[in-house]
Write an enzyme that holds these catalytic residues in place. Structure first.
Site, short mmCIF file in Angstrom:
data_model
loop_
_atom_site.label_atom_id
_atom_site.label_comp_id
_atom_site.label_asym_id
_atom_site.label_seq_id
_atom_site.Cartn_x
_atom_site.Cartn_y
_atom_site.Cartn_z
N SER A 198 26.80 -33.58 5.29
CA SER A 198 26.18 -34.60 4.84
C SER A 198 27.43 -35.58 3.98
O SER A 198 27.93 -35.18 2.96
CB SER A 198 25.10 -34.61 4.10
OG SER A 198 24.49 -35.64 3.58
N THR A 236 21.15 -46.41 18.41
CA THR A 236 22.20 -46.84 18.12
C THR A 236 23.12 -46.31 16.86
O THR A 236 22.53 -46.21 15.78
CB THR A 236 22.18 -48.43 18.21
OG1 THR A 236 21.54 -48.83 19.39
CG2 THR A 236 23.34 -49.13 17.98
N CYS A 323 9.23 -29.69 -11.50
CA CYS A 323 7.81 -30.01 -11.95
C CYS A 323 7.88 -31.93 -11.96
O CYS A 323 6.75 -32.23 -11.83
CB CYS A 323 8.20 -30.09 -13.69
SG CYS A 323 8.11 -28.48 -14.31
C1 LIG Z 1 22.03 -32.25 0.09
C2 LIG Z 1 21.70 -31.22 0.92
C3 LIG Z 1 20.98 -31.16 2.30
C4 LIG Z 1 20.49 -32.54 2.70
O1 LIG Z 1 21.32 -33.24 3.12
P1 LIG Z 1 20.79 -34.89 3.15
O2 LIG Z 1 22.00 -35.41 3.79
O3 LIG Z 1 20.43 -35.15 2.01
O4 LIG Z 1 19.57 -34.84 4.28
C5 LIG Z 1 21.07 -30.12 2.95
N1 LIG Z 1 21.58 -28.78 2.70
C6 LIG Z 1 22.06 -29.00 1.30
C7 LIG Z 1 22.75 -27.61 0.96
C8 LIG Z 1 22.33 -30.01 0.53
O5 LIG Z 1 22.99 -29.71 -0.53
#
Ligand SMILES: *Cc1c(COP(=O)(O)O)cnc(C)c1O
Length: 394
Positions: A198, A236, A323
């Site tokens: 990501s 797209t 929480c």
């Molecule tokens: C942040 C994270 C995700 C999710 O990624 P996004 O781009 O926010 O959907 C998945 N796995 C781990 C280990 C993460 O730290």
């Protein structure tokens, strides 16, 4: 202000911002269109694919762009499950401390008839390869284990796990969202069939990520529609976002070794300082952990109040408990490594960034110490511990 929550998200790099804004102006065509504007955008897209692939040792056609890590995790697991079901293989192996993008997908699959084994991650938060091997059955279609944990930073022996999966002819997926550009990763050497990443965790934009899938792994679509991404992900493409991700990834990858040396030094200074606080303990493995991750439990306090008071002191961090969502359940990660509820509630994650200074580390040590002492001053739990009505665990 000290931003110590880089595991939640990172600030976009100047390179990523510049790439994105330039391309929003200059490469706004639809990459599927055949005229010049479209082809210009297509070129940008394919260059980004080459750059991303090169960083992890993949081929460009093995990269699918997604909306982020969650989507990549969902698609990888769903694809393996569908392939498995066709062959009558409906057993999946994972761990109890995966990200919810993985765990919630597995829960859905369980409701759809899959059998899920969640392996123990032990006290230090590390899976044993021999336990992966022992858990693999005739009907196992997938092993999905994260490269590094997002809360406690523990790094898994993915190369060994991948080798076992290869030997047993089982697909291996790893959520590498936290590990990317912090530890070296190569999909060939590490025996990885599928990998999720990501952009916003490595100074790229939010809402962009990628899935690597080895060329012999047939992906299924989560989103039906046009023929984008070789028919595996309709819609797209977010060309400026994808190019900004590639730029951020390349830049961070080039600085990985240099950053790691500094971060490990700062991390270990922070850990040593926080250990001095009475009745505290580090969560996760002291050595096999991400360079920027520090996670502690302090007995007799609530993580939430700790965060609010640290915020007052200009430190932005995170706690394991949930929480905020109205639930009093402590982090599933801390429970998975065997922390009891009372202790898991008093947790703090400081995920430091590459630019952190020694002065900032020392300020964090001092501030956390002050806040913990202050909170313990009127905590009923702490009073019970001090009066011997409850036993100290840490
Ligand atoms: C942040 C994270 C995700 C999710 O990624 P996004 O781009 O926010 O959907 C998945 N796995 C781990 C280990 C993460 O730290």
């Amino acid at each position: 202000m000290i931003y110590a929550d880089n595991a939640a998200t990172t600030r976009m790099s100047e390179t990523a911002i510049n790439t994105m804004t330039e391309l929003m102006r200059d490469a706004w065509g639809n990459p599927s269109s055949l005229y010049a504007h479209g082809q210009n955008a297509k070129e940008v897209l394919e260059k980004a694919r080459e750059d991303v692939a090169a960083v992890i040792g993949a081929e460009p056609r093995e990269i699918i762009f997604t909306s982020g890590g969650s989507e990549a995790d969902n698609q990888a697991i769903r694809s393996a499950a569908e392939l498995g079901r066709k062959k009558g293989k409906t057993h999946i192996i994972s761990t109890a401390f995966e990200h919810h993008a993985v765990l919630h997908t597995l829960e859905k699959l369980k409701a759809e008839g899959f059998d899920i084994t969640l392996l123990d991650v032990h006290e230090n938060g590390i899976v044993l390869p021999e336990e992966v091997e022992a858990a693999i059955r005739e009907d196992t279609c997938l092993v999905t284990i994260m490269t590094a944990n997002n809360e406690i930073g523990s790094i898994q022996p993915i190369r060994e796990i991948g080798a076992i999966c290869r030997k047993k002819n089982v697909l291996f997926h790893t959520d590498a969202v936290q590990a990317m550009v912090h530890i070296p990763l190569n999909v060939v050497d590490d025996n990885i069939d599928m990998l999720s990443a990501s952009a916003h965790k490595f100074h790229g934009p939010k809402g962009v990520g990628f899935l690597y899938a080895k060329k012999n792994v047939r992906l299924s679509n989560l989103i039906e529609g046009g023929e984008q991404e070789r028919g595996k992900r309709a819609g797209t493409e977010n060309v400026p976002g994808i190019a900004a991700m590639a730029a951020a990834l390349k830049e961070a990858n080039e600085k990985m070794d240099e950053n790691a040396v500094h971060l490990i030094k700062m991390r270990d200074r922070l850990i040593a300082g926080l250990k001095e606080i009475p009745h505290s303990a580090l969560n996760g493995d002291p050595v096999r952990r991400l360079p920027g991750n520090v996670n502690f439990c302090f007995e007799g306090i609530e993580g939430e109040s700790l965060l609010l008071l640290l915020d007052d002191k200009g430190i932005q961090a995170s706690s394991g408990s949930a929480c905020t969502s109205g639930s009093l359940d402590p982090s599933h990660v801390l429970l998975a490594i065997g922390r009891v509820h009372d202790v898991a509630h008093g947790s703090l994650r400081l995920s430091i960034g590459e630019n952190v200074t020694e002065e900032e580390i020392d300020y964090m040590i001092k501030s956390v110490g002050e806040v913990v002492e202050y909170l313990r001053g009127f905590s009923p739990l702490w009073r019970d511990l001090m009066e011997g009505k409850k036993e100290f665990i840490l």
